[in-house]
Design a protein around this motif. Structure first.
Motif, PDB file in Angstrom:
ATOM      1  N   GLN A 371       0.968  -0.809   0.142  1.00  0.00           N
ATOM      2  CA  GLN A 371       0.039   0.099   0.179  1.00  0.00           C
ATOM      3  C   GLN A 371       0.626   1.198  -0.402  1.00  0.00           C
ATOM      4  OE1 GLN A 371      -3.367  -0.798  -0.429  1.00  0.00           O
ATOM      5  NE2 GLN A 371      -2.759  -2.193  -0.296  1.00  0.00           N
ATOM      6  N   SER A 372       2.205   1.276  -0.516  1.00  0.00           N
ATOM      7  CA  SER A 372       3.254   2.366  -0.528  1.00  0.00           C
ATOM      8  C   SER A 372       3.325   2.947   0.762  1.00  0.00           C
ATOM      9  CB  SER A 372       2.373   3.530  -1.292  1.00  0.00           C
ATOM     10  OG  SER A 372       1.820   3.339  -2.523  1.00  0.00           O
ATOM     11  N   ASP A 373       3.562   1.559   1.767  1.00  0.00           N
ATOM     12  CA  ASP A 373       3.583   2.446   3.555  1.00  0.00           C
ATOM     13  C   ASP A 373       5.382   1.963   3.192  1.00  0.00           C
ATOM     14  OD1 ASP A 373       2.384  -0.965   2.384  1.00  0.00           O
ATOM     15  OD2 ASP A 373       3.097  -1.172   3.661  1.00  0.00           O
ATOM     16  N   ARG A 374       5.462   3.130   4.950  1.00  0.00           N
ATOM     17  CA  ARG A 374       6.961   2.164   5.010  1.00  0.00           C
ATOM     18  C   ARG A 374       6.919   0.546   5.643  1.00  0.00           C
ATOM     19  NH1 ARG A 374       9.303   7.856   7.033  1.00  0.00           N
ATOM     20  NH2 ARG A 374      10.671   6.250   7.978  1.00  0.00           N
ATOM     21  N   SER A 454       2.215   5.398  -4.671  1.00  0.00           N
ATOM     22  CA  SER A 454       1.744   6.395  -4.724  1.00  0.00           C
ATOM     23  C   SER A 454       2.867   6.803  -3.684  1.00  0.00           C
ATOM     24  CB  SER A 454       0.862   6.597  -4.603  1.00  0.00           C
ATOM     25  OG  SER A 454       0.219   8.409  -4.822  1.00  0.00           O
ATOM     26  N   GLU A 455       3.503   8.084  -3.208  1.00  0.00           N
ATOM     27  CA  GLU A 455       3.855   8.836  -1.467  1.00  0.00           C
ATOM     28  C   GLU A 455       2.780   8.445  -0.686  1.00  0.00           C
ATOM     29  OE1 GLU A 455       7.698  10.905   0.844  1.00  0.00           O
ATOM     30  OE2 GLU A 455       7.287  11.556  -1.642  1.00  0.00           O
ATOM     31  N   PRO A 456       2.640   8.347   0.106  1.00  0.00           N
ATOM     32  CA  PRO A 456       1.509   8.852   0.856  1.00  0.00           C
ATOM     33  C   PRO A 456       1.816  10.501   2.000  1.00  0.00           C
ATOM     34  CG  PRO A 456       2.348   7.016   1.857  1.00  0.00           C
ATOM     35  CD  PRO A 456       2.948   7.198   1.048  1.00  0.00           C
ATOM     36  N   ALA A 457       0.982  10.891   2.617  1.00  0.00           N
ATOM     37  CA  ALA A 457       1.190  12.381   3.522  1.00  0.00           C
ATOM     38  C   ALA A 457       2.259  11.991   4.275  1.00  0.00           C
ATOM     39  CB  ALA A 457      -0.138  12.903   3.536  1.00  0.00           C
ATOM     40  N   PRO A 458       3.048  13.113   5.273  1.00  0.00           N
ATOM     41  CA  PRO A 458       3.563  12.661   6.548  1.00  0.00           C
ATOM     42  C   PRO A 458       2.844  12.319   7.099  1.00  0.00           C
ATOM     43  CG  PRO A 458       4.463  14.685   5.192  1.00  0.00           C
ATOM     44  CD  PRO A 458       3.311  14.288   4.319  1.00  0.00           C
ATOM     45  N   ALA A 459       3.032  11.267   8.211  1.00  0.00           N
ATOM     46  CA  ALA A 459       2.770  11.020   9.908  1.00  0.00           C
ATOM     47  C   ALA A 459       3.126  11.359  10.439  1.00  0.00           C
ATOM     48  CB  ALA A 459       1.947   9.761   9.646  1.00  0.00           C
ATOM     49  N   PRO A 460       3.489  12.204  10.752  1.00  0.00           N
ATOM     50  CA  PRO A 460       4.893  12.067  11.905  1.00  0.00           C
ATOM     51  C   PRO A 460       3.823  11.835  13.762  1.00  0.00           C
ATOM     52  CG  PRO A 460       3.494  15.102  11.731  1.00  0.00           C
ATOM     53  CD  PRO A 460       3.646  13.468  10.319  1.00  0.00           C
TER      54      PRO A 460
END
Length: 525
Positions: A371-374, A454-460
């Protein structure tokens, strides 16, 4: 020597392709798949061991710290120097196979050679390394693997990369070249043995590059097994699966043995179906079998099993069994089936280990999840007798965090393996959607896969939750006296050693790197 003088000297030594100074490359080489460190002054990319020696001597004159780097596919800050101002040494251009000796059953390679390169070079000769690679073996290098405890393919029977190496050439912080193993003997013509006297090779394995830069390695070979087969079993609980994999490990029945929890199994099977990729995997499954009829049968079984055969809540155990004869492998399979049955296992279609061996070295775009996840892995190694206690302690900790993890969309899966007959490995893996790091972008670009994700939005806030739990798990590992393969700057090492052991380690560090310039901070040194 000033930085400017150093850069001029390095450019002369390395040529136009051997020195990178633009900010994007420096930033890329200052981070890994976990995070970013301080910005390096330059990136050195030697083309051969002689260039490496010359470059290290120039850097020594400038008095800067050095961080060695292999394929870069780590997540333990192994080559990220927090203070910055160092020189990164990228060894991937040193990618030559120096010698294959079927007579001596050894192979000598430069440190930037990948595990896949070695496998493909040896396969036509009917030879193989005992441990022969990681899932990331398309990009992971021998030098990086020996520094960071590479393991997986072949590990259940043959151990880690460290057990396969018989000798090294190591460039020390001042540019001297140290030969370990039998090549440390002045008149020895072949690097065939490593324990004539103290095992000097061992001091440079799993060292996170803190003692020197590996330039060449000699590894031992085995004959490729004549017969390979596969088994999978399902267990209702993780504890049953752990008991089964440890017993199979103790009995030396498999080359690969690993347990996936239900989430990990679903993740392995959840990638969007790519018809071309599936057909290629199916074709490889057919080709790897001995005989057309057996190959077609195996391919048909894989196709019929599909992606949806795992029952809800099933902890799946997967085995690759190999040997010199069909009868020998059949006997090992019978013993594995008996162990699984006694411990409550149910035999499953063997499509996961079969497909994994058909496509052993994962495409490098697998630095991201489906899912384009790290993703971020942790690991701990303990004895079989400690396996249940360690896993129970970490599982209890994860359970405390589960409501927060669920709310943040963080998946924690587990991969459990065995190492030889004597060790158990527990690896929890975090997956979450977050902005990518330079290493993610660069790896996708290198394999032409950028437009597939697709790069996700930052999720700090989610990232902070992952790092909080990660730190607590690492502390739990330390409380159980566990080992880890990739230590880097993530796991406690110097601080958990007995005083006498730490004294020896510090003395070795002081001898090979008296100014503390070789990957400072790694191993907590």
């Amino acid at each position: 020597m000033t930085h400017s003088d150093m850069l001029r000297e390095l450019a002369l030594v390395l040529g136009p392709d051997g020195l990178l100074t633009d900010e994007a490359e420096r930033r890329l080489h200052s981070g890994d798949l976990f995070g970013q460190g301080g910005l390096c002054v330059a990136v050195v990319r030697p083309a051969d061991p002689d260039q490496l020696v010359a470059a290290v001597k120039v850097i020594a004159q400038a008095g800067l710290a050095i961080t060695p780097r292999g394929g870069g596919l780590t997540y333990v800050s192994g080559y990220t120097h927090g203070a910055g101002g160092h020189v990164a040494v990228d060894l991937r251009r040193m990618n030559r196979i120096v010698e294959i000796s079927p007579t001596n059953m050894t192979i000598t390679v430069e440190a930037g050679v990948t595990w896949q390169q070695i496998y493909e070079a040896l396969k036509p000769l009917g030879l193989r390394l005992p441990f022969f690679g990681t899932f990331s073996g398309r990009g992971a290098t021998v030098g990086g693997g020996l520094s960071n405890g590479a393991l997986f393919l072949g590990t259940a029977r043959h151990g880690t990369a460290a057990e396969a190496v018989v000798g090294l050439e190591v460039v020390l912080a001042n540019g001297d070249v140290l030969h370990t193993g039998q090549r440390g003997v002045a008149l020895a013509p072949d690097p065939f043995f490593r324990t004539f006297g103290p095992d000097t090779t061992a001091m440079f394995t799993h060292d996170a590059g803190a003692f020197g830069i590996k330039s060449r390695a000699t590894l031992r070979l085995i004959r490729a097994p004549e017969v390979t087969d596969f088994l999978s079993f399902g267990f209702a609980t993780q504890a049953e699966a752990i008991e089964a994999i440890c017993e199979i490990g103790r009995n030396d029945l498999a080359e690969d043995a690993y347990v996936m929890d239900a989430d990990k199994t679903r993740l392995a099977l959840s990638s969007p179906s790519d018809l071309a990729s599936d057909i290629k995997t199916l074709a490889k499954v057919v080709r790897q079998e001995k005989g057309l009829l057996r190959g077609l049968k195996a391919g048909a079984q894989l196709a019929m099993a599909g992606r949806d055969f795992i029952e809800a809540g099933c902890h799946s155990l997967h085995l690759v069994l190999a040997g010199r004869s069909r009868a020998g492998v059949d006997a090992d399979m019978a013993a594995a089936r008996d162990i699984a049955a006694r411990l409550g296992g149910k035999e499953l279609p063997n499509s996961i280990p079969k497909a994994t061996r058909a496509e052993m070295f994962s495409p490098l775009h697998m630095v991201l999840g489906p899912q384009s996840d790290r993703w971020l892995a942790l690991n701990a190694k303990v004895s079989h007798g400690q396996a249940q206690a360690l896993s129970a302690a970490v599982e209890a900790l994860i359970a405390q965090y589960q409501p927060r993890l669920d709310a943040a969309g963080v998946m924690v899966s587990r991969l459990l393996t065995v190492i030889g007959t004597h060790a158990f490995s527990y690896e929890p893996v975090f997956n979450w959607r977050d902005e990518w790091l330079p290493m993610h972008h660069a790896t996708l670009a290198m394999v032409g896969a950028t437009d597939r994700f697709s790069e996700p939005a930052p999720a700090p806030d989610t990232r902070a939750l992952v790092m909080e739990l990660r730190a607590r798990i690492i502390q739990t590992f330390a409380e159980h006296g566990a080992a880890s393969n990739q230590i880097g700057r993530t796991y406690r090492y110097a601080s958990v050693l007995r005083p006498e052991t730490l004294g020896l380690i510090r003395a070795i560090k002081a001898h090979v790197d008296p100014d503390g310039r070789m990957n400072p901070g790694a191993l907590e040194l």
